[in-house]
Design a protein around this motif. Structure first.
Motif, PDB file in Angstrom:
ATOM      1  N   LEU A  68      61.455  28.774  77.221  1.00 42.69           N
ATOM      2  CA  LEU A  68      61.711  30.223  77.330  1.00 42.69           C
ATOM      3  C   LEU A  68      60.571  31.070  76.773  1.00 42.69           C
ATOM      4  CD1 LEU A  68      65.501  30.446  76.395  1.00 42.69           C
ATOM      5  CD2 LEU A  68      64.446  30.413  78.666  1.00 42.69           C
ATOM      6  N   ASN A  69      59.919  30.602  75.708  1.00 46.19           N
ATOM      7  CA  ASN A  69      58.869  31.440  75.109  1.00 46.19           C
ATOM      8  C   ASN A  69      57.694  31.641  76.047  1.00 46.19           C
ATOM      9  OD1 ASN A  69      56.036  30.446  73.760  1.00 46.19           O
ATOM     10  ND2 ASN A  69      57.358  28.726  74.339  1.00 46.19           N
ATOM     11  N   GLN A  70      57.598  30.776  77.082  1.00 50.88           N
ATOM     12  CA  GLN A  70      56.520  30.981  78.049  1.00 50.88           C
ATOM     13  C   GLN A  70      57.075  31.414  79.412  1.00 50.88           C
ATOM     14  OE1 GLN A  70      54.394  27.311  79.067  1.00 50.88           O
ATOM     15  NE2 GLN A  70      55.899  26.095  77.968  1.00 50.88           N
ATOM     16  N   GLY A  71      58.373  31.759  79.466  1.00 51.61           N
ATOM     17  CA  GLY A  71      58.940  32.323  80.693  1.00 51.61           C
ATOM     18  C   GLY A  71      59.540  31.313  81.649  1.00 51.61           C
ATOM     19  N   ILE A  72      59.597  30.028  81.240  1.00 52.71           N
ATOM     20  CA  ILE A  72      60.147  28.999  82.126  1.00 52.71           C
ATOM     21  C   ILE A  72      61.678  29.054  82.095  1.00 52.71           C
ATOM     22  CG2 ILE A  72      60.392  26.506  82.500  1.00 52.71           C
ATOM     23  CD1 ILE A  72      57.589  26.232  81.130  1.00 52.71           C
ATOM     24  N   GLU A 106      75.455  15.187  80.518  1.00 52.18           N
ATOM     25  CA  GLU A 106      74.879  15.670  79.256  1.00 52.18           C
ATOM     26  C   GLU A 106      74.839  17.203  79.235  1.00 52.18           C
ATOM     27  OE1 GLU A 106      74.667  13.881  76.835  1.00 52.18           O
ATOM     28  OE2 GLU A 106      73.520  15.077  75.396  1.00 52.18           O
ATOM     29  N   LEU A 107      74.507  17.801  80.388  1.00 51.59           N
ATOM     30  CA  LEU A 107      74.481  19.278  80.456  1.00 51.59           C
ATOM     31  C   LEU A 107      75.883  19.860  80.304  1.00 51.59           C
ATOM     32  CD1 LEU A 107      71.908  20.135  83.272  1.00 51.59           C
ATOM     33  CD2 LEU A 107      71.783  20.771  80.859  1.00 51.59           C
ATOM     34  N   LYS A 108      76.858  19.082  80.715  1.00 52.94           N
ATOM     35  CA  LYS A 108      78.236  19.533  80.561  1.00 52.94           C
ATOM     36  C   LYS A 108      78.639  19.441  79.086  1.00 52.94           C
ATOM     37  CE  LYS A 108      82.059  19.411  83.711  1.00 52.94           C
ATOM     38  NZ  LYS A 108      82.825  18.598  84.660  1.00 52.94           N
ATOM     39  N   ARG A 109      78.215  18.354  78.462  1.00 53.98           N
ATOM     40  CA  ARG A 109      78.543  18.135  77.057  1.00 53.98           C
ATOM     41  C   ARG A 109      77.840  19.170  76.174  1.00 53.98           C
ATOM     42  NH1 ARG A 109      77.376  14.899  72.530  1.00 53.98           N
ATOM     43  NH2 ARG A 109      75.250  14.490  73.242  1.00 53.98           N
ATOM     44  N   ILE A 110      76.556  19.344  76.413  1.00 57.20           N
ATOM     45  CA  ILE A 110      75.787  20.316  75.645  1.00 57.20           C
ATOM     46  C   ILE A 110      75.053  21.219  76.631  1.00 57.20           C
ATOM     47  CG2 ILE A 110      73.982  20.633  73.919  1.00 57.20           C
ATOM     48  CD1 ILE A 110      74.645  17.862  72.862  1.00 57.20           C
ATOM     49  N   PRO A 111      75.668  22.347  76.977  1.00 61.93           N
ATOM     50  CA  PRO A 111      75.004  23.244  77.932  1.00 61.93           C
ATOM     51  C   PRO A 111      73.665  23.740  77.389  1.00 61.93           C
ATOM     52  CG  PRO A 111      77.306  23.839  77.652  1.00 61.93           C
ATOM     53  CD  PRO A 111      76.984  22.828  76.583  1.00 61.93           C
ATOM     54  N   SER A 112      72.766  24.029  78.318  1.00 71.43           N
ATOM     55  CA  SER A 112      71.416  24.384  77.929  1.00 71.43           C
ATOM     56  C   SER A 112      71.078  25.803  78.391  1.00 71.43           C
ATOM     57  CB  SER A 112      70.474  23.356  78.571  1.00 71.43           C
ATOM     58  OG  SER A 112      69.320  23.972  79.040  1.00 71.43           O
ATOM     59  N   ALA A 113      70.067  26.378  77.751  1.00 71.83           N
ATOM     60  CA  ALA A 113      69.667  27.740  78.116  1.00 71.83           C
ATOM     61  C   ALA A 113      68.937  27.755  79.456  1.00 71.83           C
ATOM     62  CB  ALA A 113      68.768  28.328  77.032  1.00 71.83           C
ATOM     63  N   ILE A 114      68.375  26.621  79.864  1.00 70.03           N
ATOM     64  CA  ILE A 114      67.568  26.596  81.093  1.00 70.03           C
ATOM     65  C   ILE A 114      68.175  25.654  82.128  1.00 70.03           C
ATOM     66  CG2 ILE A 114      65.368  27.210  80.007  1.00 70.03           C
ATOM     67  CD1 ILE A 114      64.745  24.168  79.959  1.00 70.03           C
ATOM     68  N   ASN A 115      67.731  25.806  83.366  1.00 69.35           N
ATOM     69  CA  ASN A 115      68.173  24.932  84.449  1.00 69.35           C
ATOM     70  C   ASN A 115      67.355  23.643  84.446  1.00 69.35           C
ATOM     71  OD1 ASN A 115      69.871  27.013  85.617  1.00 69.35           O
ATOM     72  ND2 ASN A 115      67.953  27.985  86.257  1.00 69.35           N
ATOM     73  N   ASN A 159      70.243  32.508  85.362  1.00 63.98           N
ATOM     74  CA  ASN A 159      71.487  32.701  86.112  1.00 63.98           C
ATOM     75  C   ASN A 159      72.187  34.001  85.720  1.00 63.98           C
ATOM     76  OD1 ASN A 159      71.307  30.259  87.619  1.00 63.98           O
ATOM     77  ND2 ASN A 159      71.853  29.157  85.744  1.00 63.98           N
ATOM     78  N   GLY A 160      71.389  35.054  85.621  1.00 63.05           N
ATOM     79  CA  GLY A 160      71.930  36.382  85.362  1.00 63.05           C
ATOM     80  C   GLY A 160      72.205  36.686  83.899  1.00 63.05           C
ATOM     81  N   GLY A 161      72.118  35.696  83.036  1.00 61.69           N
ATOM     82  CA  GLY A 161      72.415  35.906  81.612  1.00 61.69           C
ATOM     83  C   GLY A 161      71.125  36.027  80.804  1.00 61.69           C
ATOM     84  N   LEU A 162      71.071  37.037  79.947  1.00 66.63           N
ATOM     85  CA  LEU A 162      69.901  37.212  79.087  1.00 66.63           C
ATOM     86  C   LEU A 162      69.923  36.113  78.022  1.00 66.63           C
ATOM     87  CD1 LEU A 162      67.488  39.109  78.578  1.00 66.63           C
ATOM     88  CD2 LEU A 162      68.940  40.394  77.005  1.00 66.63           C
ATOM     89  N   VAL A 163      68.859  35.328  77.934  1.00 65.39           N
ATOM     90  CA  VAL A 163      68.855  34.183  77.009  1.00 65.39           C
ATOM     91  C   VAL A 163      67.781  34.290  75.931  1.00 65.39           C
ATOM     92  CG1 VAL A 163      69.871  32.506  78.609  1.00 65.39           C
ATOM     93  CG2 VAL A 163      67.398  32.888  78.645  1.00 65.39           C
ATOM     94  N   LYS A 188      63.177  35.529  70.429  1.00 64.63           N
ATOM     95  CA  LYS A 188      64.344  34.865  69.845  1.00 64.63           C
ATOM     96  C   LYS A 188      65.295  34.376  70.919  1.00 64.63           C
ATOM     97  CE  LYS A 188      64.608  36.939  65.282  1.00 64.63           C
ATOM     98  NZ  LYS A 188      63.551  37.967  65.418  1.00 64.63           N
ATOM     99  N   SER A 189      65.854  33.207  70.663  1.00 66.99           N
ATOM    100  CA  SER A 189      66.930  32.725  71.519  1.00 66.99           C
ATOM    101  C   SER A 189      68.165  33.567  71.253  1.00 66.99           C
ATOM    102  CB  SER A 189      67.244  31.261  71.188  1.00 66.99           C
ATOM    103  OG  SER A 189      68.537  30.945  71.653  1.00 66.99           O
ATOM    104  N   LEU A 190      68.887  33.921  72.312  1.00 62.72           N
ATOM    105  CA  LEU A 190      70.133  34.675  72.121  1.00 62.72           C
ATOM    106  C   LEU A 190      71.335  33.734  72.040  1.00 62.72           C
ATOM    107  CD1 LEU A 190      69.456  37.733  74.438  1.00 62.72           C
ATOM    108  CD2 LEU A 190      69.019  37.475  72.007  1.00 62.72           C
ATOM    109  N   GLN A 191      71.041  32.444  71.910  1.00 63.05           N
ATOM    110  CA  GLN A 191      72.115  31.433  71.786  1.00 63.05           C
ATOM    111  C   GLN A 191      73.079  31.489  72.964  1.00 63.05           C
ATOM    112  OE1 GLN A 191      71.678  29.361  69.173  1.00 63.05           O
ATOM    113  NE2 GLN A 191      70.002  30.619  68.440  1.00 63.05           N
ATOM    114  N   LYS A 192      72.533  31.686  74.146  1.00 60.07           N
ATOM    115  CA  LYS A 192      73.344  31.662  75.367  1.00 60.07           C
ATOM    116  C   LYS A 192      72.860  30.482  76.210  1.00 60.07           C
ATOM    117  CE  LYS A 192      75.854  35.594  75.250  1.00 60.07           C
ATOM    118  NZ  LYS A 192      75.609  36.043  73.912  1.00 60.07           N
ATOM    119  N   TYR A 193      73.809  29.821  76.880  1.00 66.92           N
ATOM    120  CA  TYR A 193      73.457  28.568  77.546  1.00 66.92           C
ATOM    121  C   TYR A 193      73.935  28.527  79.000  1.00 66.92           C
ATOM    122  CZ  TYR A 193      72.722  27.687  72.631  1.00 66.92           C
ATOM    123  OH  TYR A 193      72.288  27.807  71.343  1.00 66.92           O
ATOM    124  N   PRO A 194      73.400  29.404  79.842  1.00 69.75           N
ATOM    125  CA  PRO A 194      73.876  29.464  81.232  1.00 69.75           C
ATOM    126  C   PRO A 194      73.150  28.517  82.182  1.00 69.75           C
ATOM    127  CG  PRO A 194      72.393  31.289  80.794  1.00 69.75           C
ATOM    128  CD  PRO A 194      72.445  30.474  79.539  1.00 69.75           C
TER     129      PRO A 194
END
Ligand SMILES: [Zn+2]
Length: 838
Positions: free
Chosen positions: A434-438, A458-467, A817-821, A826-832
């Motif tokens: 995220l810090n480089q826009g990926i 694994e993504l279901k178990r621990i959702p991630s901020a990125i795709n 995915n439309g969510g500000l992360v 700073k990470s906004l602690q969102k994992y869409p």
């Protein structure tokens, strides 16, 4: 048990009573008002209970060119809601003894090239006859307007094969209803439009209901025009060359008339109850199973007594829904490209929530949409995960507005070669990306991958901020079949067949294609044939090939020849991972390599590359021994003279003796008081020995090898078929945190080797195209809202060898995915983040 079910029943009827109370109509009204005000609904609605209209309203306009307001009597093209009128006409002919439902269609249409298809098969979509859109497209002349009779001629001439044996399956198909109309017309000896008028609209007193198609001379006055939306602009999307036909659509009606029609189904005004009854029974297939569709009516699952049909065609989206148990009806007719009217009406009558997601408008930005075209001043509207409009957009009342303050808005970057996926469980906030826009990483690189199933889990178990998307790693599936200690040879024929099965399975589950790491020992001993065979399996599944090629130094020409041959023989797109020239003697010859790739492209081979913006790599010491002769002093001497610069190459990891960690190979040699070649041999041997003693430890040594020239790096970055990648992890090489921002600051702003728009294109749409990722990488309506807001003045990578995790400057906000992360470093602690399937 009994008590419980009584309780459940009570709870259920409470919900139903709620849904039926008129209070809810207010909710429906405010939902539709919001949708109308935010350009997501242009249409009419009618809701009735027990024979009484409780709510009816028109929102919007008849024709966007005249702005004439809609009324509840305005007639919309019913599209597939037409089908219930056709079935009624058939039932009327049946009652008059003019046909039987089990009659063979050939009795009325002898030209049909099919046997034993009954009228009932047509009514219930069980005939197996193929869809006419495809057949017409294939054989039409450009001036043709299709009619029902022309369609019969076309089918009798071309005899398109059945999609399945008649009666064995249910498959929605419009051709069935075109044929039904021809049967009605031939038996009644009148056009369908006249039949409809005489037998249905006049007897029921319908004033706004008629058949209309493009070959009719007069356009009815209360006819609504279909349209679609492009940004804030509207464009006509109405009847087409297909619309000389009738039956599958092209009856026009209003919500008022449709309500009269629907109420007549409780009476015997048109046909007897016993005749109509069958229209609401599921069709029986040959194997005895049923499908929930009657005669032009769908039967709602798990909702006894409820029937519905939608209609969607060129700018129209309609729903008629009847709940016969409670005598409730909802009718929704709309024009435009939104399906929100249908969804809201259905949710309302089913007693479900009417949540309408708010829209967000990002304004005041320099829009670089990823396509590479010049930046423009436009606004972007998001709803949920999706971009719904781009253009000169006026904010809606109460819309969430984000002011971009004149900065650059680009699609979120797609990293086509990443090793970050393995760190996401521990660091789901994905700051490295995220810090480089990926916003999307492509995993499974260099021949190593986890199965699609486990990545998804694994993504279901621990959702991630990125795709995350992935390739299937050649070495990983080799190892599964051959065993870790058997990788030093090509796969046998039997093994290869088993590897193919694993590969196909992973591809079918959503892997983008096959990745290889042929320079590494796990892949090096495979031969070309093995890889080509696997690439063919990949091609058959419409996947792609991506490769860390067999040599990036002394045998590079051969390695390039190999990847081109794979593209040629397996006929699939091939991509060179992290393209580079790592042999000092060849520095400055990027143009020769690119010429070879251009020649291959002109031959029709879709060969592309990705590239990270550094002149030093990060790998194992073992790649410095192209012949895998790890104890040869000659080989080590050759490596120090031609393959890397010991002065500029740092050991990032050295588990065997951590004292040497962070030092250059030259510095270690000085400490050990020996030549750099001898030191290289020592480092390799000590690591192999350590690995033997610690078999479960991964990556016991890593070197950042300085071995490229900046001129070559620039040539590769600038090539039109190169997209940007990081090849990074969570730290280590500075590329893990800084690749994309480094391209922007060093190569766009300082060295000016490409424009901003080009660079953004290479980070987004081009990367998506090269990896087969759909609906991302461009800012356009319908694409996922992965976005990054960049300050062009301050954007800069800060990671370096000493501080590989330093965050970039100038990446202001990132949405996934439309969510500000990510905002203000700073990470906004969102994992869409989502898993992206091929
Ligand atoms: Zn690699």
């Amino acid at each position: 048990m009994l008590k419980l079910s009584i309780f459940l029943f009570a709870a259920l009827s409470f919900v139903m009573a709620q849904a039926q109370s008129t209070g809810d109509v207010k909710k429906l009204d405010s939902a539709l008002t919001l949708l109308y005000k935010t350009n997501r609904f242009n249409g009419t609605i009618l809701y009735a209970e027990k024979g009484k209209v409780v709510y009816k309203k028109a929102f919007g306009i008849v024709d966007f060119r005249t702005n004439q307001p809609l009324q509840t009597t305005s007639a919309f093209n019913l599209a597939s809601v037409t089908k219930q009128f056709i079935c009624m006409s058939i039932l009327m002919l049946k009652e008059r003894g003019q046909l039987q439902l089990d009659d063979d269609c050939k009795k009325y249409i002898p030209e049909l090239p099919y046997d034993s298809i009954s009228i009932r098969n047509l009514m219930t979509h069980t005939s197996g006859i193929p869809e006419y859109f495809d057949v017409f497209q294939k054989y039409k002349s450009p001036l043709d307007t299709l009619t029902n009779e022309k369609l019969i001629q076309l089918y009798s001439l071309q005899k398109p094969a059945l999609d399945f044996a008649t009666g064995t399956k249910w498959n929605y198909c419009n051709t069935n209803y075109l044929l039904l109309v021809s049967i009605i017309e031939r038996i009644s000896k009148m056009p369908m439009a006249v039949f409809l008028q005489k037998n249905i609209t006049v007897p029921l007193g319908l004033k706004d209901t008629y058949m209309y198609h493009v070959l009719m001379p007069v356009v009815p006055a209360n006819h609504v025009y279909g349209f679609e939306e492009l940004g804030d602009k509207r464009k006509l999307n109405d009847l087409t060359q297909f619309d000389g036909v009738t039956g599958d659509g092209n009856i026009y009606s209003s919500v008022e008339d449709l309500y009269t029609w629907e109420q007549s189904l409780y009476t015997e005004k048109l046909v007897k109850k016993s005749t109509l009854d069958e229209a609401f029974h599921p069709v029986k297939l040959k194997d005895g199973t049923t499908y929930p569709y009657g005669f032009g009516w769908g039967i709602e699952k798990d909702r006894p007594g409820e029937y519905a049909h939608t209609g969607g065609w060129g700018g129209f989206a309609n729903l008629i829904y009847r709940d016969t148990k409670n005598q409730r009806t909802i009718i929704e007719l709309s024009s435009g490209s939104s399906g929100w009217g249908i969804r809201t009406a259905r949710n309302f009558i089913q007693g479900k929530q009417l949540d309408i997601p708010p829209t967000v408008l990002i304004k005041n930005v320099k829009l670089m949409d990823g396509t590479g075209i010049p930046a423009r001043n436009e606004q972007v509207r998001i709803q949920g995960k999706i971009i719904i409009a781009v253009g000169q957009l006026q904010p809606f009342e109460s819309e969430v507005i984000i002011d971009g303050k004149g900065k650059i808005l680009a699609p979120g970057f797609i990293d086509s070669h990443s090793h970050l996926a393995g760190y996401l469980s521990k660091y789901p906030e994905a700051l490295a990306a995220l810090n480089q826009g990926i916003t999307t990483i492509v995993a499974g690189q260099d021949g190593g991958s986890d199965p699609v199933d486990s990545i998804k889990a694994e993504l279901k178990r621990i959702p991630s901020a990125i795709n995350v998307a992935t390739y299937t790693g050649h070495a990983s599936i080799r190892e599964k079949i051959m065993g870790a200690d058997q990788l030093n040879r090509p796969a046998t024929k039997e093994e290869l067949e088993k590897i193919k099965l694993l590969l196909r399975d992973d591809l079918q589950k959503g892997s983008l294609g096959l990745s290889t790491g042929l320079e590494y020992e796990e892949g090096f001993y495979s031969n070309r044939n093995e890889v080509i065979e696997l690439a063919k399996v990949t091609a058959a599944e419409k996947g792609r090939y991506i490769s860390h090629i067999r040599s990036e130094d002394i045998n590079m020409a051969d390695a390039i020849d190999e990847i081109i041959q794979i593209g040629r023989e397996a006929k699939l797109p091939v991509q060179i991972s992290h393209i580079k020239i790592a042999l000092k003697d060849d520095w400055g010859t990027a143009a020769n390599l690119l010429a070879a790739l251009i020649t291959a492209r002109s031959e029709g081979i879709d060969i592309t590359a990705d590239c990270y913006p550094y002149d030093f790599w990060n790998s194992t010491l073992r790649v410095l021994f192209p012949k895998k002769d790890f104890t040869s002093l000659d080989a080590a001497t050759y490596a120090t003279e031609h393959l890397f610069d010991p002065e500029g190459s740092v050991m990032v990891r050295f588990a065997a003796d951590t004292v040497y960690k962070g030092k250059t190979v030259a510095a270690i040699a000085k400490l050990r008081n020996e030549t750099t070649a001898k030191t290289l041999l020592y480092l390799v041997a000590a690591s192999a020995d350590y690995q033997k003693r610690h078999p479960d430890e991964g990556g016991v040594e890593t070197i950042m090898g300085k071995s490229m020239s900046d001129e070559d790096v620039m040539s590769f970055l600038a090539w039109g078929h190169t997209n940007i990648c990081s090849d990074g992890t969570n730290g280590g090489h500075p590329r893990g945190y800084g690749s994309f921002t480094r391209v922007l600051s060093r190569y766009v702003k300082d060295k000016k080797i490409m424009t901003w728009e080009d660079a953004i294109h290479k980070m987004t749409a081009l990367a998506a195209e090269h990896t087969g990722i759909k609906n991302r990488g461009v800012i356009a309506a319908g694409y996922y809202a992965d976005l990054v807001l960049i300050d062009p003045e301050t954007v800069k990578d800060n990671s370096n060898i000493q501080n590989p995790k330093a965050l970039s400057d100038g990446i202001l906000q990132v949405w996934v995915n439309g969510g500000l992360v990510y905002k203000d470093k700073k990470s906004l602690q969102k994992y869409p983040g989502e898993f992206i399937s091929k």
